[in-house]
Motif scaffolding. Sequence first.
Motif, PDB file in Angstrom:
ATOM      1  N   ARG A   1       0.795  -1.228   0.000  1.00 41.30           N
ATOM      2  CA  ARG A   1       0.000   0.000   0.000  1.00 41.30           C
ATOM      3  C   ARG A   1       0.830   1.282   0.000  1.00 41.30           C
ATOM      4  NH1 ARG A   1      -5.554   1.726   1.212  1.00 41.30           N
ATOM      5  NH2 ARG A   1      -5.389   3.994   1.029  1.00 41.30           N
ATOM      6  N   GLN A   2       1.992   1.284   0.676  1.00 33.54           N
ATOM      7  CA  GLN A   2       2.705   2.534   0.899  1.00 33.54           C
ATOM      8  C   GLN A   2       4.186   2.443   0.561  1.00 33.54           C
ATOM      9  OE1 GLN A   2       1.398   3.117   5.043  1.00 33.54           O
ATOM     10  NE2 GLN A   2       0.731   5.154   4.424  1.00 33.54           N
ATOM     11  N   LEU A   3       4.724   3.595   0.166  1.00 35.01           N
ATOM     12  CA  LEU A   3       6.158   3.754  -0.050  1.00 35.01           C
ATOM     13  C   LEU A   3       6.645   4.865   0.857  1.00 35.01           C
ATOM     14  CD1 LEU A   3       8.834   3.401  -1.727  1.00 35.01           C
ATOM     15  CD2 LEU A   3       7.945   5.216  -3.215  1.00 35.01           C
TER      16      LEU A   3
ATOM     17  N   SER B   1       2.819   6.461   8.870  1.00 35.82           N
ATOM     18  CA  SER B   1       2.152   7.756   9.040  1.00 35.82           C
ATOM     19  C   SER B   1       1.079   7.918   7.967  1.00 35.82           C
ATOM     20  CB  SER B   1       3.170   8.895   8.941  1.00 35.82           C
ATOM     21  OG  SER B   1       3.825   8.876   7.679  1.00 35.82           O
ATOM     22  N   GLN B   2       0.035   8.648   8.318  1.00 30.49           N
ATOM     23  CA  GLN B   2      -1.077   8.872   7.392  1.00 30.49           C
ATOM     24  C   GLN B   2      -1.126  10.296   6.857  1.00 30.49           C
ATOM     25  OE1 GLN B   2      -2.842   6.201   6.426  1.00 30.49           O
ATOM     26  NE2 GLN B   2      -1.542   5.016   7.842  1.00 30.49           N
ATOM     27  N   ASN B   3      -0.300  11.171   7.427  1.00 28.71           N
ATOM     28  CA  ASN B   3      -0.278  12.568   6.958  1.00 28.71           C
ATOM     29  C   ASN B   3       1.049  13.198   7.341  1.00 28.71           C
ATOM     30  OD1 ASN B   3      -0.536  13.424   9.761  1.00 28.71           O
ATOM     31  ND2 ASN B   3      -2.713  12.945   9.583  1.00 28.71           N
TER      32      ASN B   3
ATOM     33  N   LEU C   1       0.092   4.169  -2.545  1.00 32.68           N
ATOM     34  CA  LEU C   1       0.019   3.631  -3.900  1.00 32.68           C
ATOM     35  C   LEU C   1      -1.408   3.347  -4.339  1.00 32.68           C
ATOM     36  CD1 LEU C   1       3.026   1.146  -3.649  1.00 32.68           C
ATOM     37  CD2 LEU C   1       3.026   3.491  -4.518  1.00 32.68           C
ATOM     38  N   ALA C   2      -2.348   3.281  -3.393  1.00 31.42           N
ATOM     39  CA  ALA C   2      -3.746   3.028  -3.743  1.00 31.42           C
ATOM     40  C   ALA C   2      -4.488   4.317  -4.067  1.00 31.42           C
ATOM     41  CB  ALA C   2      -4.445   2.285  -2.604  1.00 31.42           C
ATOM     42  N   SER C   3      -4.277   5.349  -3.246  1.00 34.95           N
ATOM     43  CA  SER C   3      -5.016   6.606  -3.424  1.00 34.95           C
ATOM     44  C   SER C   3      -4.219   7.682  -4.137  1.00 34.95           C
ATOM     45  CB  SER C   3      -5.451   7.139  -2.056  1.00 34.95           C
ATOM     46  OG  SER C   3      -4.321   7.575  -1.309  1.00 34.95           O
TER      47      SER C   3
ATOM     48  N   GLN D   1      -2.923  17.751  -4.140  1.00 29.89           N
ATOM     49  CA  GLN D   1      -3.564  16.862  -5.105  1.00 29.89           C
ATOM     50  C   GLN D   1      -2.852  15.517  -5.057  1.00 29.89           C
ATOM     51  OE1 GLN D   1      -2.479  18.303  -9.225  1.00 29.89           O
ATOM     52  NE2 GLN D   1      -1.691  20.012  -8.000  1.00 29.89           N
ATOM     53  N   ALA D   2      -3.485  14.516  -5.633  1.00 31.65           N
ATOM     54  CA  ALA D   2      -2.902  13.170  -5.628  1.00 31.65           C
ATOM     55  C   ALA D   2      -1.823  13.063  -6.695  1.00 31.65           C
ATOM     56  CB  ALA D   2      -3.983  12.136  -5.879  1.00 31.65           C
TER      57      ALA D   2
END
Length: 252
Positions: A31-33, A67-69, A108-110, A184-185
């Motif tokens: 999911r994450q990098l 971390s989420q933010n 990587l998902a959002s 932005q994404a």
Amino acid sequence: MMPLHVEIALLSDRGGRNYNEDACGHWQSERQLCCVLADGAGGHGGGDVASKLVVQGVVSHFARQPSQNGAALGELLRSTNQQLRAEREPGTEREDMHSTAVSLVLDLASGQVHWAHVGDSRLYWFRAARLLQRTQDHSLVQTLVDAGLLDEAQMNSHPKRSELRSAMGLPDEDLEVSCGDGMQAAQPGDVFLLCTDGLWEYLDAEVLERSLAAAPSQQAWLDTLAAEVRRRTAHKNSHDNFTALTVWVGAA
């Protein structure tokens, strides 16, 4: 949104110095990098210890609790700073070790992006080979630019460009950490560059954009940047280490 795929390339060169005090690394799940880069200081080997401790600390903290933010990543840097200070040893090369730090997290998902940094190692975000955003240094010259006393084009050549307001290794109350969340994404085709001042000091945004637009691959881009730094420092007896980590984003 379709999941994203990333490709990562690294460059680290000791430049004209006897040893390399830079370090970088990354951690990736499905999911994450998380990417992190550090530029150590402290002399007599302390700098390279500090930068490695920062990279290892951020990666291990993140792997345990992602971390989420940006704010959460900033707190992770503060935790790593406490760890770095605990590793100091009076009377040894570790007595006064410091380091910069810059970290990037990509979902990587959002496609959501966040980052945090201390010092003057930078994060650049490019879209269609044009600079979208970059971090602002914790440095004397950045303060002068922000106050309107210095033009940004003069930063790279200012005699006090290496004087920092903040660095890993300072007491918690003195540590300045900046963090951010992407407005932005990330999109396929976006490119992120994390680099130390040994690279950006010689390569302004125009050079980065032009070379990126012409690069057939990420490693070719880094090779071009390295060659340009070496060309511009050929007259110097001792120039700084330079390190870069680049992330190229595509569709999974």
